[in-house]
Write an enzyme that holds these catalytic residues in place. Structure first.
Site, mmCIF file in Angstrom:
data_model
loop_
_atom_site.group_PDB
_atom_site.id
_atom_site.type_symbol
_atom_site.label_atom_id
_atom_site.label_comp_id
_atom_site.label_asym_id
_atom_site.label_seq_id
_atom_site.Cartn_x
_atom_site.Cartn_y
_atom_site.Cartn_z
ATOM 1 N N GLY A 29 0.806 -1.215 0.000
ATOM 2 C CA GLY A 29 0.000 0.000 0.000
ATOM 3 C C GLY A 29 0.841 1.268 0.000
ATOM 4 C CG ASP A 30 0.293 3.788 2.376
ATOM 5 O OD1 ASP A 30 -0.870 4.155 2.109
ATOM 6 O OD2 ASP A 30 0.618 3.281 3.466
ATOM 7 N N GLY A 32 1.303 5.400 -4.065
ATOM 8 C CA GLY A 32 0.995 6.562 -4.912
ATOM 9 C C GLY A 32 -0.160 6.282 -5.863
ATOM 10 C CE LYS A 33 -3.636 2.112 -3.228
ATOM 11 N NZ LYS A 33 -2.454 1.979 -2.362
ATOM 12 N N GLY A 34 -3.198 7.204 -5.499
ATOM 13 C CA GLY A 34 -3.960 8.447 -5.638
ATOM 14 C C GLY A 34 -3.390 9.304 -6.752
ATOM 15 C CG ASN A 55 -8.969 -0.028 4.753
ATOM 16 O OD1 ASN A 55 -9.632 0.551 3.903
ATOM 17 N ND2 ASN A 55 -8.743 -1.327 4.713
ATOM 18 N N GLY A 57 -5.859 5.687 2.363
ATOM 19 C CA GLY A 57 -5.602 7.122 2.354
ATOM 20 C C GLY A 57 -4.881 7.418 1.061
ATOM 21 C CG HIS A 58 -6.110 6.295 -2.238
ATOM 22 N ND1 HIS A 58 -6.916 5.601 -3.092
ATOM 23 C CD2 HIS A 58 -5.543 5.358 -1.429
ATOM 24 C CE1 HIS A 58 -6.843 4.306 -2.808
ATOM 25 N NE2 HIS A 58 -6.027 4.143 -1.791
ATOM 26 C CD GLN A 262 -7.092 -1.329 1.488
ATOM 27 O OE1 GLN A 262 -7.901 -1.880 0.763
ATOM 28 N NE2 GLN A 262 -7.356 -0.188 2.066
ATOM 29 C CB THR A 375 -5.581 6.231 7.054
ATOM 30 O OG1 THR A 375 -5.887 6.246 5.664
ATOM 31 C CG2 THR A 375 -6.832 5.885 7.829
ATOM 32 N NE ARG A 378 -1.122 2.725 11.814
ATOM 33 C CZ ARG A 378 -1.629 1.519 11.588
ATOM 34 N NH1 ARG A 378 -1.392 0.525 12.418
ATOM 35 N NH2 ARG A 378 -2.358 1.282 10.529
ATOM 36 C CG LEU A 406 12.493 6.290 -9.428
ATOM 37 C CD1 LEU A 406 13.589 5.415 -8.865
ATOM 38 C CD2 LEU A 406 11.185 5.561 -9.310
ATOM 39 C CG ASP A 407 10.899 12.251 -5.588
ATOM 40 O OD1 ASP A 407 10.199 11.290 -5.970
ATOM 41 O OD2 ASP A 407 10.543 13.015 -4.661
#
Ligand code: GDP
Ligand code: IMO
Ligand code: MG
Length: 511
Positions: A29-30, A32-34, A55, A57-58, A262, A375, A378, A406-407
């Protein structure tokens, strides 16, 4: 041509002859789908989310503005252009969070005239949040490190055939009957918990400060019916549709963009069970949750962080920088207790991406990548890219990939890629095979009982020095970066289509 025109042209090239595309994460998850969904929303006619709930967060960054969506699809900024954003049947929807996201859109003057939600999507109830929080708290042993959004119990009730749906918000009598049936079961479960803890949880902010509390029966049925049907049902009623029928009618005709939530390694079917989310967030699960299947799919982009990965919550993570120390720190089990970005900065003001100490190095990468839960806030556990896990995810995905962030690795002296595991557990029977201590595994067996004993074996690469800002094509990227991409491509057969070098739409390279 300006950068936007250039992007549109590259998107058109990649999506030539594409009617249905999907974006999923191939990690935890996380990834960069958003950002990627927002990028392709200008192309799509319909953007549909198919799995998970709040659950997720995009994050979408548009210039100086940052938006984080938990339930509403990441294509919502294109509503004003007539694009339909749909929330599919596979989702678990907490109406309180849904309503608060709508209010946020109102405040920010972002329209949602074409937003629709599937009547048959799963409805998260107060009892689900209560069970999730109770299971995770109170020193419980079987902790997963969930987001506390009630997601697990919502899906458990769905499979237990006592779930409620979004459409039930429209029919008070049906809602009340189904709720009663649901609570007949769940209250029996809750009676096994410490009543003082339950009361405390029911008076927490997350459970609307006691409005559902009943001193005799734990939960007050009338209060739930009233809040859900009279308030949420009224607010959401106008958005509820037969999304299945809508999607299938338009499949193959209009351009449909399926937004995953996710990541593959969190999938209930394919992930590091039991440290997973309860929905199938793999590519197939996403399609099913959108009311589709593979026969409609023309393009699927699997997102991979380049060249690291993160995990929020508990569970094995072979390449984690700092190992158990990092796991305990991020999971709030160190002497510092719960930590967030500010606390981390205060305690460790000077950490470096080249630190010899892996725990500190991981923290520096976390800071560089802003890896704090969208979300829950943490700190995300950070580790190097794990090819055995990626290979196991690719069994179920397509080869088309987007490498993001990548940055974040700019100026790292040495970048490591895990290409195999050294198994260090005791003999483990795996079907007709035995995995023995010292065996090398080149493809992960994601089950936690194996993964937790896998030590990473790395190949090292020199990093690149300097920024990627302003690079618009693949050949313009530093040689060292391209060499690592080629290595990953050779090891896994992925076809990198996109390289993301920043959170903004513009910071995207098409390969
Ligand atoms: P998601 O859950 O997959 O949508 O990802 P999140 O939004 O939880 O986390 C990804 C974070 O990385 C967000 O803060 C994005 O704005 C950010 N992001 C996305 N792509 C890039 C990138 O290429 N570089 C950097 N530095 N940040 C990115
Ligand atoms: P996006 O869509 C990262 C993780 C939780 C926990 C496990 C189970 O933003 O990538 P749950 O609350 O789902 O029962 O928790 O799954 N998890 C995520 N981790 N990104 C997410 O979503 C996640 N959604 C759930 O941290 O380990
Ligand atoms: Mg996220």
């Amino acid at each position: 041509m300006n950068k936007n025109g250039f992007l549109t042209e590259r998107i058109a090239k990649l999506t030539k002859n594409v009617k249905t595309m999907a974006v999923t994460c191939l990690q935890w998850g996380d990834t960069g789908k958003g950002k990627i969904v927002d990028l392709f929303s200008g192309w799509a006619d319909i953007i549909v989310r198919g799995t998970g709930g709040a659950n997720a967060g995009h994050t979408i960054v548009l210039g100086l503005k940052k938006f984080i969506f938990h339930l509403i699809p990441s294509g919502i900024h294109f509503d004003k252009d007539g694009k339909v954003n749909a929330m599919g049947r596979g989702m678990a929807i907490d109406p309180e969070i849904f309503v608060s996201e709508l209010s946020l859109l109102d405040k920010q003057k972002i329209s949602y005239d074409n937003l629709i939600v599937a009547g048959n999507a799963n409805l998260t109830l107060p009892v689900h949040i209560l069970l999730d929080l109770a299971n995770e708290g109170g020193g419980s042993k079987g902790k997963i490190g969930t987001t506390g959004r009630g997601i697990g119990p919502t899906y458990v009730d769905f499979y237990g055939r006592r779930g409620l749906t979004i459409n039930d918000l429209l029919n008070k009598d049906v809602f009340a009957i189904k709720l009663k049936r649901n609570l007949d079961y769940n209250l029996r479960v809750l009676r096994g918990y410490d009543p003082v803890m339950l009361k405390e949880l029911l008076f927490s902010e997350r459970l609307s400060k006691g409005i559902y509390y009943d001193s005799q029966n734990i939960l007050n049925i009338e209060a739930i019916v009233s809040k859900y049907v009279d308030e949420y049902g009224k607010r959401l009623g106008g958005l509820i549709r037969d999304v299945d029928a809508y999607i299938i009618k338009n499949a193959g005709k209009k351009k449909i963009l399926c937004e995953g939530a996710q990541g593959h390694n969190l999938s209930i079917l394919h992930g590091s069970y039991p440290f997973v989310t309860p929905s199938d967030c793999s590519l197939d699960g996403l399609l099913a949750g959108c009311g589709l299947n593979r026969s409609y799919l023309d393009l699927a982009l699997g997102i991979i962080k380049g060249f690291y990965m993160t995990r929020v919550g508990d569970g094995p993570f072979p390449t984690e920088l700092g190992g158990k120390l990092s796991d305990d720190w991020c999971g709030g089990r160190s002497s510092e207790g719960k930590v967030d970005r500010a606390k981390e900065l205060e305690k460790y003001p000077d950490v470096s991406v080249d630190d010899e100490d892996e725990f500190r190095q991981g923290m520096a990468l976390r800071r560089a990548g802003d890896e704090y839960g969208a979300t829950t806030g943490r700190p995300r556990r950070v580790g190097w890219l794990d090819l055995p896990l990626l290979k196991s995810a690719l069994r179920w995905a397509t080869k088309d990939a987007a490498l993001t962030k990548l940055d974040v690795l700019n100026d790292v002296e040495e970048i490591k890629i895990c290409y195999a595991y050294d198994y260090q557990g005791s003999d483990y029977r795996y079907g007709d095979k035995i995995i023995r201590r010292g065996d090398h595994l080149y493809e992960a067996i994601p089950a936690a009982e194996v993964l937790q004993y896998c030590q990473p074996i790395y190949n090292s690469f020199p990093g690149w020095q300097g920024s990627l800002a302003g690079v618009t094509d693949y050949d313009g990227l530093p040689r060292q970066l391209r060499e690592i991409v080629e290595y990953v491509r050779n090891q896994t057969d992925i076809l990198p289509r996109i390289i993301s070098t920043g959170a903004d739409r513009e910071e995207t390279i098409f390969v």
